[in-house]
Design a protein around this motif. Structure first.
Motif, PDB file in Angstrom:
ATOM      1  N   ALA A 167      13.004  23.675 -24.658  1.00  0.00           N
ATOM      2  CA  ALA A 167      11.934  23.314 -23.564  1.00  0.00           C
ATOM      3  C   ALA A 167      11.839  21.647 -24.084  1.00  0.00           C
ATOM      4  N   HIS A 168      11.557  21.048 -23.090  1.00  0.00           N
ATOM      5  CA  HIS A 168      11.468  19.405 -23.139  1.00  0.00           C
ATOM      6  C   HIS A 168      10.610  18.865 -22.010  1.00  0.00           C
ATOM      7  N   PHE A 169       9.923  17.717 -22.345  1.00  0.00           N
ATOM      8  CA  PHE A 169       9.247  16.938 -21.488  1.00  0.00           C
ATOM      9  C   PHE A 169      10.076  16.749 -20.120  1.00  0.00           C
ATOM     10  N   LYS A 170       9.454  16.616 -19.313  1.00  0.00           N
ATOM     11  CA  LYS A 170      10.101  16.009 -17.768  1.00  0.00           C
ATOM     12  C   LYS A 170      10.710  14.682 -18.141  1.00  0.00           C
ATOM     13  N   ASN A 171      11.647  14.307 -17.562  1.00  0.00           N
ATOM     14  CA  ASN A 171      12.457  12.811 -17.862  1.00  0.00           C
ATOM     15  C   ASN A 171      13.011  12.808 -19.400  1.00  0.00           C
ATOM     16  N   PHE A 242      -2.262  19.771 -22.712  1.00  0.00           N
ATOM     17  CA  PHE A 242      -1.059  19.422 -22.768  1.00  0.00           C
ATOM     18  C   PHE A 242      -0.106  19.726 -21.635  1.00  0.00           C
ATOM     19  N   PRO A 243       0.785  18.617 -21.174  1.00  0.00           N
ATOM     20  CA  PRO A 243       1.271  18.494 -20.111  1.00  0.00           C
ATOM     21  C   PRO A 243       2.221  19.491 -19.668  1.00  0.00           C
ATOM     22  N   LYS A 244       2.513  20.029 -18.881  1.00  0.00           N
ATOM     23  CA  LYS A 244       3.603  21.128 -18.365  1.00  0.00           C
ATOM     24  C   LYS A 244       4.961  20.684 -18.691  1.00  0.00           C
ATOM     25  N   MET A 245       5.942  21.563 -19.260  1.00  0.00           N
ATOM     26  CA  MET A 245       7.114  21.277 -19.676  1.00  0.00           C
ATOM     27  C   MET A 245       8.170  21.860 -18.771  1.00  0.00           C
TER      28      MET A 245
END
Length: 265
Positions: A167-171, A242-245
């Motif tokens: 799993a990772h942050f967008k961008n 927490f932002p969506k990943m």
């Protein structure tokens, strides 16, 4: 102040994160954790030796009062580690006195940390093994006979090889590691933005956050442990936002994944 993060990925299932790993990694992933074995190279050996130590203490106490009259013996132990943390057990021996002593020892078992699934939820498991003892004719006491399986297990491959994009942050790029430079930079910036001036009063504090990321990329906080009430309250407040990943992908399939993140400020 920019927070300094130390991030650690925990292994949550018997099939996760197995790229380039060995059978020893597999056994460590699938063995419930006996207290004191958290950082052991071989958790299975450590578990067995800790349990053997409990039985040995009971055996030698009884032997001092009344000699057992045997040179060596073994006890078969089965421990049922439940998701709730309970650990029912069974001890087997041809010698009824030794069996009784083993049962008395196992009644003193500490709380054993159960295995967890992909989402970090506790699951039940069973661990069966033999513990062996031999009399030391000099001291007249018994000693545990141990044999390490570490090197042998290192030579065998992991039974469930997998290709994983964490799993990772967008961008941020999809990679086979969760804690990347991009991830740390994004997380640091996000926490700094969300916590603002509160960071100034949290210098020197530490916390451990367990996160689960579902197949839609939604992040849920499973637990937060912190060394101060103020830090825990601050993290609980911000981590619900927490932002969506981007979710993890295991062997080409989008999958739920759980992670453990120690943080230090």
């Amino acid at each position: 102040m920019k927070p300094n993060f130390t991030l650690l990925l925990l292994l949550f299932t018997t099939v996760s994160f197995s790229q380039g790993k060995t059978f020893l990694d597999f056994r460590n992933e699938s063995t419930a954790i006996y207290p004191g074995c958290e950082d052991a190279e071989n958790r299975e050996d450590c578990y067995r030796e800790k349990v053997g130590g409990l039985i040995l203490k009971e055996i030698n106490t009884s032997n001092t009062a009344k000699p057992l009259g045997v040179e060596e013996f073994s006890v078969k132990v089965t421990i049922y580690s439940k998701a709730s943390g309970e650990a029912p057990f069974k001890a087997e021996s041809d010698n009824e006195r030794i069996k009784g002593l083993a049962v008395a020892a196992l009644e003193k078992l500490p709380v054993i940390t159960p295995n967890t699934d992909f989402s970090g939820n506790p699951i039940s498991s069973t661990y069966g093994f033999y513990v062996k003892f031999k009399k030391n004719n000099s001291t007249k006491q018994y000693e545990q006979v141990t044999k390490s399986t570490t090197e042998e297990m290192k030579k065998k491959p992991h039974p469930f090889p997998m290709v994983i994009e964490h799993a990772h942050f967008k961008n941020c790029p999809a990679e086979d590691e969760f804690v990347t430079t991009c991830f740390k930079d994004k997380l640091s910036s996000w926490i700094k933005k969300e916590m603002g001036k509160d960071l100034n009063s949290l210098k020197g504090t530490k916390a451990k956050i367990k996160l689960a990321i579902d197949i839609q990329g939604n992040v849920s906080v499973k637990s937060i442990e912190a060394d101060s009430v103020k830090l825990k309250a601050a993290l609980e407040k911000v981590f619900i936002k927490f932002p969506k990943m981007e979710p993890a992908v295991v062997n080409g399939q989008i999958s739920v994944m759980a992670y453990d993140m120690p943080l230090s400020f």
